[in-house]
Design a protein around this motif. Structure first.
Motif, mmCIF file in Angstrom:
data_model
loop_
_atom_site.group_PDB
_atom_site.id
_atom_site.type_symbol
_atom_site.label_atom_id
_atom_site.label_comp_id
_atom_site.label_asym_id
_atom_site.label_seq_id
_atom_site.Cartn_x
_atom_site.Cartn_y
_atom_site.Cartn_z
ATOM 1 N N GLY A 128 -96.073 14.172 39.717
ATOM 2 C CA GLY A 128 -94.980 14.287 40.674
ATOM 3 C C GLY A 128 -94.494 12.958 41.207
ATOM 4 N N GLY A 129 -95.164 11.855 40.835
ATOM 5 C CA GLY A 129 -94.754 10.531 41.286
ATOM 6 C C GLY A 129 -93.423 10.114 40.692
ATOM 7 N N ARG A 130 -92.762 9.171 41.361
ATOM 8 C CA ARG A 130 -91.404 8.765 40.983
ATOM 9 C C ARG A 130 -91.394 7.347 40.417
ATOM 10 N N LEU A 131 -90.407 7.102 39.578
ATOM 11 C CA LEU A 131 -90.140 5.781 39.023
ATOM 12 C C LEU A 131 -88.675 5.441 39.242
ATOM 13 N N LEU A 132 -88.428 4.299 39.887
ATOM 14 C CA LEU A 132 -87.067 3.755 40.008
ATOM 15 C C LEU A 132 -86.979 2.552 39.083
ATOM 16 N N VAL A 133 -86.114 2.614 38.092
ATOM 17 C CA VAL A 133 -86.019 1.544 37.103
ATOM 18 C C VAL A 133 -84.572 1.084 36.972
ATOM 19 N N PHE A 134 -84.374 -0.229 37.046
ATOM 20 C CA PHE A 134 -83.083 -0.883 36.818
ATOM 21 C C PHE A 134 -83.219 -1.793 35.604
ATOM 22 N N VAL A 135 -82.188 -1.814 34.757
ATOM 23 C CA VAL A 135 -82.157 -2.719 33.602
ATOM 24 C C VAL A 135 -80.722 -3.210 33.400
ATOM 25 N N PRO A 136 -80.535 -4.351 32.746
ATOM 26 C CA PRO A 136 -79.173 -4.823 32.465
ATOM 27 C C PRO A 136 -78.482 -3.908 31.452
ATOM 28 N N ALA A 137 -77.186 -3.739 31.615
ATOM 29 C CA ALA A 137 -76.450 -2.741 30.835
ATOM 30 C C ALA A 137 -75.613 -3.375 29.725
ATOM 31 N N PHE A 138 -75.458 -2.612 28.659
ATOM 32 C CA PHE A 138 -74.514 -2.830 27.563
ATOM 33 C C PHE A 138 -74.834 -4.057 26.705
ATOM 34 N N PRO A 139 -75.275 -3.822 25.480
ATOM 35 C CA PRO A 139 -75.515 -4.938 24.553
ATOM 36 C C PRO A 139 -74.303 -5.842 24.359
ATOM 37 N N VAL A 140 -73.097 -5.305 24.523
ATOM 38 C CA VAL A 140 -71.893 -6.113 24.348
ATOM 39 C C VAL A 140 -71.791 -7.220 25.402
ATOM 40 N N LEU A 141 -72.539 -7.099 26.491
ATOM 41 C CA LEU A 141 -72.537 -8.121 27.535
ATOM 42 C C LEU A 141 -73.620 -9.183 27.319
ATOM 43 N N TRP A 142 -74.313 -9.116 26.197
ATOM 44 C CA TRP A 142 -75.366 -10.103 25.916
ATOM 45 C C TRP A 142 -74.791 -11.510 26.006
ATOM 46 N N SER A 143 -75.542 -12.410 26.670
ATOM 47 C CA SER A 143 -75.025 -13.759 26.915
ATOM 48 C C SER A 143 -76.170 -14.744 27.055
ATOM 49 N N GLN A 144 -75.808 -15.962 27.401
ATOM 50 C CA GLN A 144 -76.791 -17.013 27.672
ATOM 51 C C GLN A 144 -77.757 -16.595 28.771
ATOM 52 N N HIS A 145 -77.264 -15.830 29.724
ATOM 53 C CA HIS A 145 -78.121 -15.341 30.804
ATOM 54 C C HIS A 145 -79.305 -14.561 30.245
ATOM 55 N N ASP A 146 -79.076 -13.733 29.244
ATOM 56 C CA ASP A 146 -80.151 -12.970 28.628
ATOM 57 C C ASP A 146 -81.124 -13.873 27.878
ATOM 58 N N VAL A 147 -80.592 -14.892 27.236
ATOM 59 C CA VAL A 147 -81.435 -15.819 26.496
ATOM 60 C C VAL A 147 -82.367 -16.566 27.441
ATOM 61 N N VAL A 148 -81.804 -17.103 28.522
ATOM 62 C CA VAL A 148 -82.591 -17.863 29.489
ATOM 63 C C VAL A 148 -83.662 -16.982 30.128
ATOM 64 N N ASN A 149 -83.339 -15.712 30.334
ATOM 65 C CA ASN A 149 -84.276 -14.789 30.959
ATOM 66 C C ASN A 149 -85.267 -14.166 29.980
ATOM 67 N N HIS A 150 -85.183 -14.524 28.718
ATOM 68 C CA HIS A 150 -86.091 -14.013 27.689
ATOM 69 C C HIS A 150 -86.020 -12.491 27.595
ATOM 70 N N HIS A 151 -84.808 -11.958 27.601
ATOM 71 C CA HIS A 151 -84.618 -10.522 27.430
ATOM 72 C C HIS A 151 -84.780 -10.141 25.957
ATOM 73 N N PHE A 152 -85.306 -8.944 25.731
ATOM 74 C CA PHE A 152 -85.372 -8.390 24.388
ATOM 75 C C PHE A 152 -84.211 -7.454 24.092
ATOM 76 N N ARG A 153 -83.591 -6.904 25.142
ATOM 77 C CA ARG A 153 -82.537 -5.915 24.914
ATOM 78 C C ARG A 153 -81.743 -5.692 26.190
ATOM 79 N N ARG A 154 -80.562 -5.149 26.025
ATOM 80 C CA ARG A 154 -79.797 -4.527 27.099
ATOM 81 C C ARG A 154 -79.697 -3.037 26.794
ATOM 82 N N TYR A 155 -79.379 -2.245 27.807
ATOM 83 C CA TYR A 155 -79.431 -0.799 27.684
ATOM 84 C C TYR A 155 -78.072 -0.171 27.957
ATOM 85 N N THR A 156 -77.877 0.979 27.385
ATOM 86 C CA THR A 156 -76.866 1.908 27.872
ATOM 87 C C THR A 156 -77.598 3.001 28.651
#
Length: 256
Positions: A128-156
């Motif tokens: 019954g426990g809850r999870l609140l999860v935020f992630v960056p959206a849309f692979p089309v927005l992939w940028s230098q910001h994602d590279v610097v942050n060592h992201h593996f993916r963006r989500y829809t």
């Protein structure tokens, strides 16, 4: 996260419009859950602890935070948050069914084995426990910001929901967040790819990302815009945005 970027991140995370606006909305989601002040809450990726400090100030007394960064945890402890520790979000050193709520803002995209992380989060949640999860959206927005942050993916929204459901989470709500900046960001990203394709390989060495201190009037204006959006988002969901979030839960009983 690039170590040079991390130093800048910790300087700005308390007052920067993006982080402050997101904390406002995350906290509003927590309030909507109607948890007791003694509920056991884990923040994964707590950084220097600004959300934990806010929750403590609002009466929550059973808070735990983890972060992969020793620098972040040292800062959180300096701020008076002793129940924080360095830990890998995909390999949690907690017993089963310990927490009533897990908060993970911009964490999952940093983890290569997404399924392993979600299994761990599911394991340490109470039924019954809850999870609140935020992630960056849309692979089309992939940028230098994602590279610097060592992201593996963006989500829809669809890919985030699929990942959660595959890991046996139920989902009660999901939406995009920060919709007003989606169109300008999409335009900028598209122009960057069109006009500067030769710079793609050099982005990994540039630690600036999208994070920068802004003049106070501009920072206040953007924060005000986010707070207006947050108020609207408490009533309805957005079709696009810079981030996507979900309110998920661990079923009280195992599936038949």
């Amino acid at each position: 996260m690039d170590i040079r970027y991390e130093a800048q991140y910790h300087l700005l995370e308390e007052k920067h419009w993006w982080f402050e606006g997101r904390r406002d909305f995350v906290f509003s989601l927590v309030q909507q859950l109607g948890l007791a002040p003694t509920a056991s809450i884990l923040e994964i990726g707590c950084s220097g602890g600004p959300l934990m400090l806010r929750m403590r100030d609002k009466g929550f007394s059973n808070l735990t935070g983890i972060d992969i960064s020793p620098r972040a945890i040292a800062l959180a402890q300096q701020r008076g948050l002793p129940s924080t520790s360095v830990m890998d979000a995909a390999h949690l050193d907690f017993e089963d069914e310990k927490f009533d709520l897990i908060i993970a803002s911009d964490v999952l995209e940093h983890i290569e084995d997404e399924a392993q992380a979600l299994r761990e989060w599911h394991r340490v949640l109470k039924p019954g426990g809850r999870l609140l999860v935020f992630v960056p959206a849309f692979p089309v927005l992939w940028s230098q910001h994602d590279v610097v942050n060592h992201h593996f993916r963006r989500y829809t929204r669809e890919t985030l929901l699929a990942a959660l459901r595959t890991s046996a989470f139920g989902v009660s709500r999901s939406s995009y967040w920060n919709g007003a900046l989606f169109a300008p960001a999409l335009l900028v990203r598209s122009l960057q790819r069109l006009l500067q394709p030769s710079k793609a390989q050099s982005q990994a060495t540039n630690a600036s990302g999208d994070l920068a201190a802004l003049p106070k009037p501009l920072n206040s204006t953007l924060l005000g815009l986010l707070r207006l959006e947050n108020a609207v988002l408490n009533r309805l969901n957005f079709p696009v945005g810079m981030s996507v979030f979900a309110v998920a839960h661990k079923p009280s009983c195992p599936a038949a």
